[in-house]
Design a protein around this motif. Structure first.
Motif, PDB file in Angstrom:
ATOM      1  N   VAL A  53      -8.343 -20.179 -13.261  1.00  0.00           N
ATOM      2  CA  VAL A  53      -8.968 -20.485 -11.981  1.00  0.00           C
ATOM      3  C   VAL A  53      -8.040 -21.273 -11.068  1.00  0.00           C
ATOM      4  N   THR A  73     -13.954 -13.380  -1.852  1.00  0.00           N
ATOM      5  CA  THR A  73     -12.553 -13.522  -2.242  1.00  0.00           C
ATOM      6  C   THR A  73     -11.771 -14.306  -1.196  1.00  0.00           C
ATOM      7  N   SER A  75      -7.280 -15.822  -0.613  1.00  0.00           N
ATOM      8  CA  SER A  75      -5.942 -15.914  -1.193  1.00  0.00           C
ATOM      9  C   SER A  75      -5.347 -17.286  -0.925  1.00  0.00           C
ATOM     10  N   CYS A 126      -7.892 -14.556  -5.331  1.00  0.00           N
ATOM     11  CA  CYS A 126      -8.966 -15.272  -6.021  1.00  0.00           C
ATOM     12  C   CYS A 126     -10.339 -14.682  -5.713  1.00  0.00           C
ATOM     13  N   ALA A 160     -12.477 -20.648  -8.192  1.00  0.00           N
ATOM     14  CA  ALA A 160     -12.346 -19.202  -8.082  1.00  0.00           C
ATOM     15  C   ALA A 160     -11.472 -18.660  -9.203  1.00  0.00           C
ATOM     16  N   GLU A 161     -11.856 -17.508  -9.708  1.00  0.00           N
ATOM     17  CA  GLU A 161     -11.037 -16.843 -10.714  1.00  0.00           C
ATOM     18  C   GLU A 161      -9.769 -16.304 -10.068  1.00  0.00           C
ATOM     19  N   VAL A 162      -8.649 -16.538 -10.719  1.00  0.00           N
ATOM     20  CA  VAL A 162      -7.381 -15.961 -10.274  1.00  0.00           C
ATOM     21  C   VAL A 162      -7.377 -14.502 -10.748  1.00  0.00           C
ATOM     22  N   THR A 163      -7.417 -13.573  -9.789  1.00  0.00           N
ATOM     23  CA  THR A 163      -7.462 -12.153 -10.153  1.00  0.00           C
ATOM     24  C   THR A 163      -6.082 -11.505 -10.158  1.00  0.00           C
TER      25      THR A 163
END
Length: 169
Positions: A53, A73, A75, A126, A160-163
């Protein structure tokens, strides 16, 4: 056009203390087809809920907060020191008043419909997981509340999840 390569979070070896606290980052999101960004020097990276995250904080008066709140989302873009004047500009002007991205001469790219900047060396994409406003009564160190929030404009924390982590080639 610049090329970016994706790396796994486990291979990301940059110091968040330097990247965020010293070099600064651009927090960028899109709402209704319009992109907005702001410079930030508070936030971090870690692991939460078994996910990699990023966390950011935004004050209620920041225009970018409307974009973050209306998108799933965002960035985090990191530019080299030659963009320091641009980062200062993007951190002191509001997108409510002008098209500051156009005026900054930065180029917006999209990956998975998430905006970030071609001029970045690093772009972290993210997906929001959690948001909560800081509350005065939750400060254990009350002096921080007094120092940073004299106008009672507490940040909202976003986790936030790091995608994707994209590194310029």
């Amino acid at each position: 056009m610049s090329k970016f390569s994706e790396i796994s979070p486990e291979l990301f070896e940059q110091s968040p203390f330097k990247l965020i606290g010293k070099d600064w980052m651009l927090i960028t999101a899109e709402k209704d087809g319009k992109v907005n960004t702001m410079t930030a020097s508070w936030g971090g990276f870690g692991v939460m809920w078994a996910k990699n995250v990023a966390y950011i904080v935004l004050r209620p008066q920041r225009y970018t907060k409307e974009f973050i709140d209306n998108s799933d989302t965002f960035s985090l873009s990191f530019l080299d020191n030659s963009f320091r004047t641009t980062l200062n500009y993007l951190g002191t002007k509001s997108g409510r008043d002008e098209d500051k991205i156009k005026n900054s001469n930065l180029t917006v790219l999209h990956t998975n419909n998430i905006p970030y900047f071609e001029e970045a060396n690093i772009a972290i994409l993210c997906k929001k997981l959690y948001a909560q406003e800081f509350k005065p009564e939750c400060f254990i160190a009350q002096e921080l509340n007094e120092k940073w929030y004299p106008d009672v404009d507490h940040h909202t924390l976003y986790i936030a999840e790091v995608t994707k982590i994209l590194i310029k080639e």
